[in-house]
Design an enzyme around this catalytic site. Structure first.
Site, PDB file in Angstrom:
ATOM      1  N   CYS A  16       0.823  -1.204   0.000  1.00 48.88           N
ATOM      2  CA  CYS A  16       0.000   0.000   0.000  1.00 48.88           C
ATOM      3  C   CYS A  16       0.861   1.260   0.000  1.00 48.88           C
ATOM      4  O   CYS A  16       2.074   1.210   0.131  1.00 48.88           O
ATOM      5  CB  CYS A  16      -0.908   0.008   1.229  1.00 48.88           C
ATOM      6  SG  CYS A  16      -1.877  -1.490   1.456  1.00 48.88           S
ATOM      7  N   TYR A 106       2.128  -2.998   4.594  1.00 47.06           N
ATOM      8  CA  TYR A 106       2.989  -4.169   4.483  1.00 47.06           C
ATOM      9  C   TYR A 106       4.458  -3.777   4.693  1.00 47.06           C
ATOM     10  O   TYR A 106       4.933  -2.790   4.135  1.00 47.06           O
ATOM     11  CB  TYR A 106       2.788  -4.764   3.093  1.00 47.06           C
ATOM     12  CG  TYR A 106       3.280  -6.167   2.873  1.00 47.06           C
ATOM     13  CD1 TYR A 106       3.518  -7.052   3.914  1.00 47.06           C
ATOM     14  CD2 TYR A 106       3.475  -6.626   1.570  1.00 47.06           C
ATOM     15  CE1 TYR A 106       3.945  -8.353   3.666  1.00 47.06           C
ATOM     16  CE2 TYR A 106       3.898  -7.914   1.310  1.00 47.06           C
ATOM     17  CZ  TYR A 106       4.144  -8.776   2.366  1.00 47.06           C
ATOM     18  OH  TYR A 106       4.572 -10.048   2.113  1.00 47.06           O
ATOM     19  N   ASN A 198       6.038   0.691   1.411  1.00 48.91           N
ATOM     20  CA  ASN A 198       6.368  -0.606   1.999  1.00 48.91           C
ATOM     21  C   ASN A 198       7.879  -0.718   2.193  1.00 48.91           C
ATOM     22  O   ASN A 198       8.557   0.310   2.260  1.00 48.91           O
ATOM     23  CB  ASN A 198       5.810  -1.730   1.115  1.00 48.91           C
ATOM     24  CG  ASN A 198       4.346  -1.518   0.771  1.00 48.91           C
ATOM     25  OD1 ASN A 198       3.988  -1.311  -0.384  1.00 48.91           O
ATOM     26  ND2 ASN A 198       3.481  -1.539   1.777  1.00 48.91           N
ATOM     27  N   ARG A 251       7.041   4.322  -5.668  1.00 46.86           N
ATOM     28  CA  ARG A 251       5.821   4.968  -5.180  1.00 46.86           C
ATOM     29  C   ARG A 251       6.139   6.003  -4.106  1.00 46.86           C
ATOM     30  O   ARG A 251       5.520   7.072  -4.050  1.00 46.86           O
ATOM     31  CB  ARG A 251       4.840   3.918  -4.643  1.00 46.86           C
ATOM     32  CG  ARG A 251       4.134   3.128  -5.740  1.00 46.86           C
ATOM     33  CD  ARG A 251       3.147   2.120  -5.182  1.00 46.86           C
ATOM     34  NE  ARG A 251       3.787   0.919  -4.673  1.00 46.86           N
ATOM     35  CZ  ARG A 251       3.765   0.507  -3.422  1.00 46.86           C
ATOM     36  NH1 ARG A 251       3.132   1.225  -2.502  1.00 46.86           N
ATOM     37  NH2 ARG A 251       4.370  -0.604  -3.061  1.00 46.86           N
TER      38      ARG A 251
END
Length: 371
Positions: A16, A106, A198, A251
């Site tokens: 996520c 996570y 993550n 990300r």
């Protein structure tokens, strides 16, 4: 029920992205993408009132409740999670009545939990951490103090699983903290940039930002080489080098620069709208992230696909106590208001509304309708 609970815990290990942001009128927002290839039956928007009794270690279903970990929630909370464990609600993320917001993501191959509780602390199983912090803490200061002094995050399996997770929280002060349980101890990062994805650790992601110091929002103009002059013929080259894949490091970088350069909303509605667009830039499109290992599949798993994708996105506001969400199938922004929910002394759940919602316009405004 046990199979369903096992899958719920497996779902905690979804990859996520999380982000905290603010608006021009000083509203404070926190939100996340939930990326996985399934969402087990029972996961809903869940409201838990203050005064709820619960345990931070063991479950009534497994008949191993640690009676000394019994608590009563001081604050009401709402978020995405499930109520299948009668002894303790489980939230993936949420907000409480004091405006504390946060959730878990996570943390594969890095998370480490203790086998023995520190003297004078309460045992806390990782799946219960989000709800426990929201139930007992009003600020990120209180969350940090609780992690440091009051609880021990335990490596006690729940239905055979210890989720590998870390946490991010924010509040009305605007500060965002990250909590990471590492082999050399629990790290609490204060005054972070408000971004978390993550593995690897937050400190690694922060240092990695130095590899992208040239990223900017302003285009580079002409290029001159050996007397030749090239005029710019397209926009966006100021961001050349910004990674475009969906790995955790990429990300993190994208969200960090999107937050830096993104235009803040003038108010809450515009802020939530703009923030959802930032999340779309790091969302997993269906088909791009093929799952190499499906993991344990049960009868409770619905609509399993061979790809990880952004199942839902949630954004919450510390001042209004509103919890907004969209799903992959339904991009209409839905919302629940914790102020309204607190009129109830019972737990309440809402479906994520994962059905396409199109709005048909006609020449007669009175006949506008959803398809």
């Amino acid at each position: 029920m046990n199979n369903s609970l096992k899958q719920q815990l497996f779902d905690m290990q979804a990859g996520c992205s999380a982000l905290s942001w603010s608006t021009q009128d000083q509203k404070h927002l926190w939100g996340r993408n939930f990326d996985f290839n399934r969402l087990a039956e029972g996961s809903k928007i869940s409201y838990i009132p203050s005064g709820t009794e619960y345990y931070t270690c063991g479950t009534s279903v497994e008949h191993n409740l640690a009676e000394e970990t019994r608590h009563t929630s001081a604050y009401a909370a709402v978020g995405t999670g499930f109520l299948l464990v009668p002894s303790t609600p489980v939230l993936y993320e949420g907000i409480n009545e004091k405006g504390l917001m946060g959730g878990q993501l996570y943390y594969r191959n890095f998370s480490h939990f203790e086998d023995k509780a520190r003297p004078g602390t309460t045992k806390l199983q990782p799946p219960f951490a989000v709800f426990h912090f929201l139930a007992q803490c009003a600020t990120v200061d209180e969350v940090a103090a609780m992690v440091e002094k009051d609880v021990t995050l335990m490596a006690i399996p729940m239905f055979g699983t210890v989720p590998t997770i870390h946490w991010s929280f924010s509040d009305r002060s605007g500060e965002s903290i990250v909590i990471e349980p590492d082999k050399d101890g629990v790290k609490i990062y204060r005054n972070t940039i408000g971004v978390m994805t993550n593995s690897p650790s937050y400190s690694w992601h922060r240092l990695n930002l130095l590899n992208y110091v040239g990223v900017r929002d302003l285009d580079y103009d002409t290029l001159e080489l050996e007397g030749d002059r090239l005029e710019q013929c397209f926009s966006g080259n100021g961001a050349l080098g910004l990674p475009g894949d969906w790995s955790s490091p990429s990300r993190f970088i994208r969200l960090a620069f999107l937050k830096k350069f993104g235009v803040k909303g003038k108010d809450e509605q515009q802020g939530v709208t703009n923030m959802l667009h930032l999340f779309q830039s790091v969302a997993f499109p269906l088909g791009m992230i093929r799952v190499s290992e499906q993991g344990h599949i049960t009868e409770y798993d619905k609509e399993i696909v061979p790809y990880d994708y952004t199942i839902y996105t949630s954004v919450m506001c510390a001042e209004s106590l509103r919890f907004y969400f969209t799903s992959y199938e339904n991009q209409r922004v839905q919302c629940v208001d914790l102020n309204h929910l607190m009129a109830s002394s019972e737990k309440v759940q809402f479906d994520l509304g994962r059905r396409a919602d199109f709005y048909l316009l006609t020449s007669d405004p009175g006949s506008h309708r959803s398809l």
